[in-house]
Every structure is written in C-alpha cells, then in structure tokens.
Write an enzyme that holds these catalytic residues in place. Sequence first.
Site, PDB file in Angstrom:
ATOM      1  N   TRP A 167       0.842  -1.200   0.127  1.00  0.00           N
ATOM      2  CA  TRP A 167      -0.027   0.023  -0.050  1.00  0.00           C
ATOM      3  C   TRP A 167       0.735   1.311   0.026  1.00  0.00           C
ATOM      4  O   TRP A 167       0.466   2.185  -0.646  1.00  0.00           O
ATOM      5  CB  TRP A 167      -0.830   0.060   1.182  1.00  0.00           C
ATOM      6  CG  TRP A 167      -1.964  -1.376   1.416  1.00  0.00           C
ATOM      7  CD1 TRP A 167      -2.065  -2.282   2.276  1.00  0.00           C
ATOM      8  CD2 TRP A 167      -2.815  -1.577   0.208  1.00  0.00           C
ATOM      9  NE1 TRP A 167      -2.868  -3.129   2.112  1.00  0.00           N
ATOM     10  CE2 TRP A 167      -3.541  -2.690   0.806  1.00  0.00           C
ATOM     11  CE3 TRP A 167      -3.059  -1.099  -0.966  1.00  0.00           C
ATOM     12  CZ2 TRP A 167      -4.308  -3.385  -0.103  1.00  0.00           C
ATOM     13  CZ3 TRP A 167      -3.988  -1.814  -1.649  1.00  0.00           C
ATOM     14  CH2 TRP A 167      -4.719  -3.017  -1.203  1.00  0.00           C
ATOM     15  N   ASP A 168       2.013   1.199   0.682  1.00  0.00           N
ATOM     16  CA  ASP A 168       2.908   2.320   0.529  1.00  0.00           C
ATOM     17  C   ASP A 168       3.444   2.590  -0.953  1.00  0.00           C
ATOM     18  O   ASP A 168       3.365   3.804  -1.338  1.00  0.00           O
ATOM     19  CB  ASP A 168       4.264   2.046   1.393  1.00  0.00           C
ATOM     20  CG  ASP A 168       3.825   2.408   3.096  1.00  0.00           C
ATOM     21  OD1 ASP A 168       2.938   3.133   3.303  1.00  0.00           O
ATOM     22  OD2 ASP A 168       4.567   1.847   3.956  1.00  0.00           O
ATOM     23  N   PHE A 169       4.001   1.701  -1.412  1.00  0.00           N
ATOM     24  CA  PHE A 169       4.314   1.799  -2.686  1.00  0.00           C
ATOM     25  C   PHE A 169       3.312   2.086  -3.694  1.00  0.00           C
ATOM     26  O   PHE A 169       3.503   3.106  -4.797  1.00  0.00           O
ATOM     27  CB  PHE A 169       4.798   0.558  -3.295  1.00  0.00           C
ATOM     28  CG  PHE A 169       6.149   0.118  -2.529  1.00  0.00           C
ATOM     29  CD1 PHE A 169       7.601   1.109  -3.155  1.00  0.00           C
ATOM     30  CD2 PHE A 169       6.535  -0.832  -1.559  1.00  0.00           C
ATOM     31  CE1 PHE A 169       8.926   1.004  -2.315  1.00  0.00           C
ATOM     32  CE2 PHE A 169       7.859  -1.072  -1.497  1.00  0.00           C
ATOM     33  CZ  PHE A 169       8.825  -0.131  -1.438  1.00  0.00           C
TER      34      PHE A 169
END
Length: 417
Positions: A167-169
């Site tokens: 989700w961060d990427f």
Amino acid sequence: MYQLLNDLSIIEVSSFVASPTAGLYCAQMGAEVIRVDYKAGGLDYDRYMLTREGRSLSWENLNRAKKSVALDLRSGEGRELCVELAARTGQCITNLPEKSFLSHSAMKAAQPERAPDMTSVRIMGWHDGRQAMDFTVNAASGYPLMTGPEDWDMATAPPVNQVLPAWDFITGAYCAFALLAALRHRDATGEGSEVRVPLGDVAIGTVANSGMMAEMLYRGSDRERLGNAIWGAFGRDFRSKDGVRFMVAALTPKQWDGLVEAFDLAGPIGELETELEVDFSAGDRPRFENRHRLFELFQTAALSRDWAELEARMASHGCTFERYRTAHEAANDPVLVADNPLFGPSPANPSGFEYPAARSFANLPGRAPDDPAPAPFLGQHSEEVLAEKLGLSSGAIGKLVDAGTVALSDKDTIYHR
C-alpha cells in the site's frame, strides 16, 4: 533516468516509504527533487537494515537521484527556511500532518506572489485524520484473512500479513501521478492545488476497484482461503520430481492449451471433461470451479519430470510460469538482474557498498536512459539549494551553519551501530 521532467523542481519533506517513493519516481524522470530532513536525519534515516558503518540501505535506495538539505526542523528558523523553500519552489510532496508547520496555507502565506499556484501533495493516514501505516491499513482491507493454507478454518486461523509494504508503494506511485495531474491543471489554468491522499483510502479504494468489495456485498459472506491458488482462474504452485517449486497461470485459451500440452495431459483432461460434463477450454469458470481435480492431474504430471525438462516444455509451448526463488536468489539471478537493462552500474552510494541500482521502470524505446544516480549524503546540497532557491549568500549560510540551523554533508560521519 529519463530527462522528461528536468524543468521541474520539487521539495520533498517526508519519511519512511510512500512519500519518498513519490519523490523517487519523479526524480527518475528527471525532476530536481530536494529532500528536506531534520539535520540529524529524518525518522527513516537509520531504518533497518544498516551497513556496518550505520548507513540505511532502505534510505539509500528510496532517495536516489535526489538532493538533500538538512535543517533544524525543531527550531523556528529552520522551519521557516523549509516553508520558504517549498513556497519558492512552488510544489511540495510531504507526509507531515496538515496541521504541522508545513501546512498548505503556511506555504501559500510564505510567498504571497506564488500563493495562487502553490501545489502540494500530502500523504495522510485515514481520511478522518487517524494515523495509519501500511500494515495497519492492510489489516483493515481483509486480505490478511484470505491468505494462508486452504484448509485453515476461517473463524480461528490467524491472519497472514504480506511482507511487501504494497500500500505504501501504491500510494507513492499514485501521489506522483496526482502531483503531475495537478501541475498539468496549473499549466492550463494558473490555479494551484492542495492534494491529500490518505493511505487508507488507497487501500480500501483499491479493494473496491478490484471488484472485491462488490463481490463481498453480492455474496454476503467472505471469500474462502485458496492457499496459493489464483482466485477465479486456473493457477497454483506445483512441485517437480526433483523438488523445485514453481507457479503456473492460465488466464487465456493460449495459456491453457500450452499448459495441457506441456504437461502431456490432453488425454486425462479429456476424460475428466467427460466425467464432469464440462469444457475446460470454455474459460476461467469451469477450470476454477473444478480446480482441485485439475490440480491433482497437474501435480501428478509434475512429479514425473525434473524441473529442467518441465521448464523446457513449458517454454516451448508458450506457458506462463516461473520458478520460486528466495530473495537472495532473486538478487543474484542473471535474468532478473545482471542481464536486465532495468539495472545499471552501481553509483557511488553513501554506504560505500556496490550493487546494481534500478533505473526508471518505464522504458522509452529510442531513448537511452541515464545510469542510476546515487542517493545524496544527508545535507550534501544544503548550501547549494539555499543559495539557488532562496538567494542566500555564503556568509548568511555560514551563519546558519554556525548557529546549528543548517547542517552540511555527513559524508565523513560514520555511525557505528
């Protein structure tokens, strides 16, 4: 790197993964990305894993091709310099809270003549202001309770977290896109934008975009665990006679026909079709609904051949497959890394450790990409940026350094940890 954005300067005030990723992708397309950190390093400056000298390999790779300015962001003067840099530059990426010193309104107020076109992208936790990080929004998404062995009981089995902070990427990539969309709007109208991207919304929105939310509401229950099987299609991991594990997938008629030929299963599958009164070539549904019987046939066939033979057969029939590798094996794989034009020669990394570095994921035919650029040393560009962006004289910068408001390069600092 490609020089597609070399007329764009961006101030990045961030830490961890999502926000630095947004800046990294812009830098890899040629933008001048100036990361501003606390003078002793941001929250992610010593993020594990560290070299013997105390350099973070994570920080080094997420901040390639950027410039670094180090300020005392705990002091009023240091914060004012940071806000002024963002305001003068005109575009900023950050994951600092909106109510921090680097609010969109503060950036507009710092440079009144640029206020109408100030453009910022801010990564948040949840839309309602709650804090979040990749692993907590993943817990809310439902995915960890769908992973794991197929025979695990849905009510009592533990969740299985993904190792990659996906989700961060995804959020970082979306923020890079959102920034360029806002800048295109500014080019057309002269109007700046404040863009807020909640990490939690990226996660739950992706769940919705994938169709899974609609599926849950339609079926009125949770999806069963599938182990390593692909949901809604034919695909799973298998093991060869000599113990090699590999993944296959068949989402198209060509892929399915290729697998049947590669595993020499036309006869047994024809018999199974007659028994079940189905046509497996008709599409995903019959193959998925009868996956257990098909998996049994394919696994039996896989156990009759060594991997080298299976690999050759699948390749010759145009199958979609891949052998499982450990992360260490992947890092040393010639096809994935050494012979892949994605990777270039090792730049002069701050860690001093030499290893292949990734270029931009995008490939522009007819344009040769630049070699990967190194990450900066913390504070390496403090003097240059303050002079160029704020017009400060060397004497003025020297006074700021003496006062501890500005820090210069930590190149000669060794953090034995």
